[in-house]
Scaffold this motif. Structure first.
Motif, PDB file in Angstrom:
ATOM      1  N   LYS A 107       0.843  -1.199   0.000  1.00 59.91           N
ATOM      2  CA  LYS A 107       0.000   0.000   0.000  1.00 59.91           C
ATOM      3  C   LYS A 107       0.875   1.245   0.000  1.00 59.91           C
ATOM      4  CE  LYS A 107      -0.714   0.204   5.047  1.00 59.91           C
ATOM      5  NZ  LYS A 107      -0.193   1.560   5.303  1.00 59.91           N
ATOM      6  N   GLN A 143     -10.436  -0.056  -6.293  1.00 60.45           N
ATOM      7  CA  GLN A 143      -9.860  -0.540  -5.041  1.00 60.45           C
ATOM      8  C   GLN A 143     -10.814  -1.436  -4.255  1.00 60.45           C
ATOM      9  OE1 GLN A 143      -6.541   0.423  -3.323  1.00 60.45           O
ATOM     10  NE2 GLN A 143      -6.295   0.280  -5.536  1.00 60.45           N
ATOM     11  N   VAL A 188      -3.824   0.318  -2.494  1.00 59.69           N
ATOM     12  CA  VAL A 188      -3.143  -0.962  -2.671  1.00 59.69           C
ATOM     13  C   VAL A 188      -2.697  -1.073  -4.120  1.00 59.69           C
ATOM     14  CG1 VAL A 188      -3.326  -3.458  -2.458  1.00 59.69           C
ATOM     15  CG2 VAL A 188      -4.532  -1.983  -0.837  1.00 59.69           C
TER      16      VAL A 188
END
Length: 673
Positions: free
Chosen positions: A273, A545, A318
């Motif tokens: 991340k 995401q 991420v």
């Protein structure tokens, strides 16, 4: 009596301006059957709420004070006769007034003047001599009419009510933008009734009831929070990385379990991340990639992006990065993967059910489609629902008046309802409990609307963390069921964020302003000279995401608690419609993260001008319509809301084809209240 009134004012440190003002006060005492002490006590409450000074009772203030006394009389009368429904002229005018048809309501840039209506007497009406009721009311209409100071049940202003900036607005019901504008004629033919039916019969026709299915429940009402621990945050962040890595591994057919800080001369794929190397905002020199504990021990490595021509990054995002890490301290990226949308709802759930259950489900869906053969109409509005200069909830009254004429299948309302940021609430100038404001101004109006429209009308509530009467936590449980009396099961209470399906259309919504939070934290870089749609790019992060709130750490002031129902933060599927209310400019977009070509999109600039970007779209790709309805009230003026018209799709279409047709056949109208 006048001497007694002056003495009572003097004992409470008030001074009457002149003899004429004293006569007006005496007249009010007589009209409302009040003693001198009761009158002065009511004036003192009014004095404090209006933030008056110098203790002088002026003639210019008595008109507003009269309105307060009148509302108190209505409240007492309503409580005394709560079992009786009194009809007013608005009940008849709503059906009989030919000037309120659809053509007059929605204009294209030309404000319409609302005609004055005649007073209609209804059988059995009476007038209490002790009550000074203006021509807006024959008698208190229902509990929903209680507590209104400047609007009636239909949103029209009484003749004697004080003028407000909202009531004097000139851009009422002006259409800001129409998505799929070429469907104007066809969509109206599908959604509305036949041309042979007059306006009166159309409004009397019952609304077709559609089945609403809640996809993810979120936190349950009454859940315990403020027990968020570091372990909870750590576990949730780890799960997000693992889920994303698994999805990319399946898509790329590659192993993505390398250590982010391990030196390697070969090209590798690592996951982690995005973090910032410092306390400021991200820049191209401060981007770090933090790997998972499972694969990288939680170590971080600097991310070199000079080989990436286009990217959009934010903390907590991420990523799967393909590149070289020759020294072990700097990962030189050659490719970024930051978006892996989920499958559609039917595609991801049909295979989980046995054939017999799927067949029964298909039959049920077919019956629902038969009932909704005329199509689906959804009206979406986001709070605040009252202007910042009062708590009269005038915009909400206008919205419900519009709904009475348009008769949507579903009215979706997203908070805040009792806004904790409202000046009067923030400064502690209200003399009621926040829950009482919600019940008197919101609940009663909505229950009256449901009763009037019939059992086919559905209303859905989504709370906000800015609601002063609800739990201050995110994700947020739905409102308590005991706040509503819903015998017809017309009101649905949804968590925040929440997802549901109606007539095979999947809708996800979140009242948290994630778009504004992302806009302040995003680091974006594009090719020189290339035009980008910033709003669509921000919204695409939600779907790409797979999270309603992918930003971490959360923006200041966001009560993020990952210990309660962390799965509620995850998108259950790729939605057909994504609703994200924001303080940013209202817009309608088809998210580019779901299609190779950017779609038709629109937005309204901050200066009020329309911004249109039309690019030829390949509808063969699956896409999501993202809508920001704006705020129903902005300061002392009105804001915008959204109407969506979706004709019923054919039953024999596959899922992808149905979604493709949804983009082509859905009409979305952004309208100013």
């Amino acid at each position: 009596m006048e001497a007694e009134l002056r003495k009572e004012f003097s004992q409470n440190n008030f001074t009457i301006e002149d003899s004429e003002t004293a006569q007006q006060c005496l007249s009010l005492c007589s009209s409302y059957d009040m003693t001198a002490s009761d009158f002065v006590a009511s004036w003192e409450v009014f004095y404090l709420n209006m933030q008056l000074d110098n203790g002088l009772v002026q003639s210019s203030q008595l008109e507003k004070f009269r309105q307060v006394l009148q509302n108190e009389q209505r409240e007492a009368f309503r409580r005394k006769h709560s079992d009786i429904h009194f009809y007013t002229k608005d009940d008849v005018d709503m059906l009989m007034n030919n000037h309120d048809n659809d053509q007059d309501e929605i204009t294209h840039g030309t404000p319409q003047t609302v005609p004055k209506t005649k007073r209609v007497s209804t059988p059995g009406q009476f007038r209490d001599a002790s009550m000074d009721i203006d021509n807006q009311y024959v008698a208190p209409k229902t509990p929903a009419s209680h507590g209104k100071t400047s609007t009636g049940a239909s949103g029209q202003r009484p003749e004697s009510s004080p003028l407000t900036p909202f009531s004097q607005r000139t851009n009422k019901c002006v259409v800001q933008f129409v998505f799929n504008k070429h469907l104007s004629e066809d969509a109206s033919d599908v959604i509305s009734t036949e041309a042979s039916e007059d306006d009166f019969m159309r409004r009397l026709k019952p609304i077709q009831r559609l089945q609403v299915k809640i996809i993810n429940g979120g936190p349950h009402a009454g859940c315990r929070y403020m027990y968020d621990r570091l372990e909870s945050k750590f576990n949730e962040l780890e799960k997000r990385i693992r889920r994303f890595v698994f999805a990319v591994s399946e898509h790329e057919q590659k192993n993505i379990s390398h250590h982010v800080a391990l030196a390697s001369q070969e090209e590798v794929m690592v996951a982690g991340k995005v973090c910032c190397d410092g306390e400021g905002h991200l820049n191209s020199k401060s981007v770090l990639l933090e790997g998972s504990v499972e694969d990288s021990g939680g170590q971080r490595v600097r991310l070199d992006l000079h080989n990436i021509s286009q990217y959009s990054l934010f903390p907590g995002q991420v990523l799967v990065v393909e590149g070289h890490n020759p020294s072990g301290h700097c990962l030189v990226a050659s490719r970024l993967i930051d978006s892996i949308p989920l499958p559609l709802y039917f595609a991801s759930h049909d295979h989980e059910s046995p054939p017999a259950k799927r067949q029964a489900s298909d039959q049920t869906a077919h019956l629902v489609a038969d009932r909704s053969s005329t199509g689906l109409s959804i009206l979406v509005a986001a709070g605040p629902f009252t202007t910042s200069d009062n708590l009269s909830f005038e915009p909400l009254g206008e919205l419900l008046s519009h709904c009475r004429k348009k008769r949507p299948n579903l009215l979706l309302l997203l908070g805040p309802f009792v806004d904790s940021e409202h000046p009067q609430i923030k400064q502690g100038l209200v003399d009621k409990l926040f829950s009482h404001i919600f019940q008197e101004e919101i609940r009663m109006r909505i229950e009256e609307y449901c009763e009037e429209m019939g059992e086919g009308a559905r209303v859905m509530f989504v709370p906000s963390s800015r609601d002063a009467h609800h739990n201050y936590v995110f994700p947020q449980p739905p409102f308590e069921t005991n706040l509503f009396e819903d015998p017809g099961k017309q009101i649905t209470l949804l968590a925040n964020p929440g997802s549901f399906q109606i007539d095979k259309v999947t809708v996800c919504c979140c009242s948290m302003d994630i778009l504004r939070h992302l806009s302040s934290e995003e680091l974006s870089h594009g090719q020189p000279g290339a035009s980008t749609d910033r709003l669509a790019r921000l919204a695409s992060h939600i779907v790409g995401q797979r999270s309603f709130y992918p930003l971490f750490p959360a923006a200041p002031g966001v009560p993020l608690d990952l210990s309660i129902a962390p799965e509620a933060m995850n998108l259950p599927c790729t939605p057909d419609i994504l609703i994200l209310p924001s303080d940013l400019a209202p817009f309608v977009k088809v998210l580019s993260s779901l299609a190779t070509n950017t779609s038709e999109s629109s937005g309204i600039k901050s200066d009020g001008k329309l911004e249109v970007d039309q690019v030829s779209m390949d509808f063969g790709h699956v896409g999501t319509i993202c809508v920001n309805p704006g705020r129903l009230a902005k300061g002392v003026m009105g804001g915008t809301f959204v109407e969506m018209l979706i004709p019923t799709a054919s039953e024999d279409l596959p899922v992808a084809q149905a979604n493709k047709n949804l983009l082509a056949r859905t009409k979305v109208v952004v309208t100013r209240i």
